[in-house]
Design a protein around this motif. Structure first.
Motif, PDB file in Angstrom:
ATOM      1  N   TYR A  58      -8.664 -31.936   5.465  1.00  0.00           N
ATOM      2  CA  TYR A  58      -8.132 -30.652   5.925  1.00  0.00           C
ATOM      3  C   TYR A  58      -9.153 -29.938   6.797  1.00  0.00           C
ATOM      4  O   TYR A  58     -10.353 -29.933   6.504  1.00  0.00           O
ATOM      5  CB  TYR A  58      -7.788 -29.745   4.735  1.00  0.00           C
ATOM      6  N   PRO A  85      -3.491 -23.422   7.544  1.00  0.00           N
ATOM      7  CA  PRO A  85      -3.114 -22.915   6.213  1.00  0.00           C
ATOM      8  C   PRO A  85      -1.775 -23.416   5.701  1.00  0.00           C
ATOM      9  O   PRO A  85      -1.610 -23.612   4.489  1.00  0.00           O
ATOM     10  CB  PRO A  85      -3.103 -21.396   6.413  1.00  0.00           C
ATOM     11  N   ASP A  86      -0.825 -23.644   6.603  1.00  0.00           N
ATOM     12  CA  ASP A  86       0.502 -24.092   6.169  1.00  0.00           C
ATOM     13  C   ASP A  86       0.463 -25.478   5.529  1.00  0.00           C
ATOM     14  O   ASP A  86       1.386 -25.844   4.787  1.00  0.00           O
ATOM     15  CB  ASP A  86       1.483 -24.111   7.342  1.00  0.00           C
ATOM     16  N   LEU A  88      -2.260 -26.604   3.700  1.00  0.00           N
ATOM     17  CA  LEU A  88      -3.235 -26.658   2.604  1.00  0.00           C
ATOM     18  C   LEU A  88      -2.606 -27.158   1.306  1.00  0.00           C
ATOM     19  O   LEU A  88      -3.230 -27.893   0.541  1.00  0.00           O
ATOM     20  CB  LEU A  88      -3.842 -25.269   2.379  1.00  0.00           C
ATOM     21  N   LYS A  89      -1.390 -26.748   1.039  1.00  0.00           N
ATOM     22  CA  LYS A  89      -0.723 -27.172  -0.197  1.00  0.00           C
ATOM     23  C   LYS A  89      -0.629 -28.694  -0.258  1.00  0.00           C
ATOM     24  O   LYS A  89      -0.992 -29.314  -1.269  1.00  0.00           O
ATOM     25  CB  LYS A  89       0.669 -26.552  -0.292  1.00  0.00           C
ATOM     26  N   ASP A 125     -10.884 -18.103   0.833  1.00  0.00           N
ATOM     27  CA  ASP A 125      -9.521 -18.516   1.159  1.00  0.00           C
ATOM     28  C   ASP A 125      -9.222 -19.933   0.671  1.00  0.00           C
ATOM     29  O   ASP A 125      -8.118 -20.214   0.181  1.00  0.00           O
ATOM     30  CB  ASP A 125      -9.293 -18.409   2.662  1.00  0.00           C
ATOM     31  N   LEU A 126     -10.196 -20.822   0.786  1.00  0.00           N
ATOM     32  CA  LEU A 126      -9.989 -22.190   0.319  1.00  0.00           C
ATOM     33  C   LEU A 126      -9.940 -22.245  -1.204  1.00  0.00           C
ATOM     34  O   LEU A 126      -9.165 -23.019  -1.785  1.00  0.00           O
ATOM     35  CB  LEU A 126     -11.091 -23.108   0.862  1.00  0.00           C
ATOM     36  N   GLU A 128      -8.816 -19.843  -3.085  1.00  0.00           N
ATOM     37  CA  GLU A 128      -7.480 -19.320  -3.403  1.00  0.00           C
ATOM     38  C   GLU A 128      -6.461 -20.461  -3.411  1.00  0.00           C
ATOM     39  O   GLU A 128      -5.635 -20.584  -4.334  1.00  0.00           O
ATOM     40  CB  GLU A 128      -7.063 -18.270  -2.374  1.00  0.00           C
ATOM     41  N   ALA A 129      -6.514 -21.290  -2.384  1.00  0.00           N
ATOM     42  CA  ALA A 129      -5.562 -22.401  -2.280  1.00  0.00           C
ATOM     43  C   ALA A 129      -5.776 -23.418  -3.396  1.00  0.00           C
ATOM     44  O   ALA A 129      -4.812 -23.907  -4.007  1.00  0.00           O
ATOM     45  CB  ALA A 129      -5.694 -23.066  -0.907  1.00  0.00           C
ATOM     46  N   LYS A 132      -4.403 -22.289  -6.671  1.00  0.00           N
ATOM     47  CA  LYS A 132      -2.943 -22.356  -6.715  1.00  0.00           C
ATOM     48  C   LYS A 132      -2.438 -23.787  -6.854  1.00  0.00           C
ATOM     49  O   LYS A 132      -1.521 -24.074  -7.626  1.00  0.00           O
ATOM     50  CB  LYS A 132      -2.349 -21.758  -5.433  1.00  0.00           C
ATOM     51  N   TYR A 133      -3.023 -24.709  -6.078  1.00  0.00           N
ATOM     52  CA  TYR A 133      -2.406 -26.016  -5.910  1.00  0.00           C
ATOM     53  C   TYR A 133      -3.078 -27.149  -6.685  1.00  0.00           C
ATOM     54  O   TYR A 133      -2.455 -28.193  -6.896  1.00  0.00           O
ATOM     55  CB  TYR A 133      -2.359 -26.371  -4.421  1.00  0.00           C
TER      56      TYR A 133
END
Length: 337
Positions: A58, A85-86, A88-89, A125-126, A128-129, A132-133
């Protein structure tokens, strides 16, 4: 021709290490910042590892090209490239290990702390992702200043109620690699056979090589010991100056980052591995501190602590605490402001 496992060992591991591919866990490794000066060679070394079954790359640009290039290498890891960012998931879902070299490099005259304003936001920010994922992944943070970015990631995971201090690491392996190399050069030894624990943090005086615990045992006169310690502490600046404004320690950091990531994968596969890393700690007054760690399937299995220190090393620890505390607080305050 050098065999695959032998070549990987030569790149990334101590000579005494070996690993079986018979009973492996399927391992997805995500590299965040894969198109950069550290990310590309790091991804190359990870592509070579038989412990990696999926390599997820990424960055904010150029990752499809990097992924296409690496995908032509005839090793088992499947490579995917993700941009922006779109994506990252997709990059993170299912990852067992996430390595974060993203951020801007040091330039002449810059300290690691000068990088804070830019890299702090990137790591936030990374993280955060990742929270979440892939909240159960091992997170290996390379982005400087590590003494602040690890607390940033930890605070983000706390906010998402998925914080596990045993799974978030600041990669200080390059300090170990440098200490091994410089001591081997000074004593005419094979650097692959030298192992020096390095504790503290990952900047300047917080880098504390325990030369008294070097294996094999070595001794230096006081003036040479002081000079060698300072060289290990300032080795990043040595590279920045030598590159004369064109970059920082990218190749050696990629080597060290790959070594640490592969150690995590070995641990996930059931092998007991010891590495130094910057983690949440109660060993000293600093709430994060690098010490030798026993790694296992769930991250840190045991913190081996400071161990026996020489008087010289005890003074180095005392001198490092205030700076570590300041850097840690700066990272935590960035998230909680």
């Amino acid at each position: 021709m050098i065999g695959r496992t032998k070549l990987l060992s030569h790149f990334c591991l101590k000579s005494s290490r070996s690993f079986s591919t018979t009973h492996e866990v399927r391992s997805k490794v995500a590299v965040l910042g894969a198109s950069g000066g550290i990310g590309q060679p790091l991804s190359l070394l990870l592509k070579h590892s038989p412990l990696v079954t999926q390599l997820s790359l990424y960055d904010i640009a150029h990752t499809p090209g990097v992924a296409a290039d690496l995908s032509h290498i005839n090793t088992r890891a499947k490579v995917t490239g993700h941009v922006g960012p779109d994506q990252l998931k997709a990059a993170l879902e299912g990852a067992q290990v996430v390595v974060i070299p993203a951020g801007v490099p040091r330039k002449p005259g810059m300290t690691r702390d000068d990088l804070f304003n830019t890299n702090a936001s990137i790591v936030r920010d990374l993280a955060e992702a990742a929270a979440k994922y892939c909240p159960k992944a091992m997170i290996a943070i390379i982005s400087n200043p590590v003494n602040s970015t690890v607390p940033i990631a930890s605070e983000i995971f706390k906010k998402h109620n998925v914080y596990d201090p045993k799974r978030i690491f600041g990669v200080t392996t390059l300090d170990v690699v440098r200490a091994n190399t410089f001591i081997a050069e000074a004593k005419g030894l094979d650097p692959k056979e030298v192992n020096v624990p390095v504790i503290g943090g990952h900047a300047g005086i917080t880098i504390i090589p325990l030369i008294s615990r070097c294996n094999p045992s070595v001794t230096f006169p006081n003036d040479k010991l002081d000079a060698l310690t300072k060289r290990i502490q300032d080795a990043g600046t040595e590279v920045v100056k030598a590159k004369a404004g064109t970059g920082s320690a990218t190749l050696s950091m990629a080597f060290a980052g790959a070594r640490f990531a592969i150690s995590l994968l070995e641990a996930i596969n059931g092998k007991e591995v010891v590495e130094c890393a910057f983690v949440k700690s109660d060993v000293t007054e600093a709430t994060y501190f690098s010490t030798p760690l026993v790694l296992g399937k769930n991250g840190v299995e045991k913190n081996l602590g400071l161990g026996k220190l020489s008087d010289f090393e005890q003074n180095l620890v005392k001198s490092a605490i205030a700076e570590l505390q300041s850097s840690i607080k700066k990272g935590e305050s960035f998230v909680n402001k």
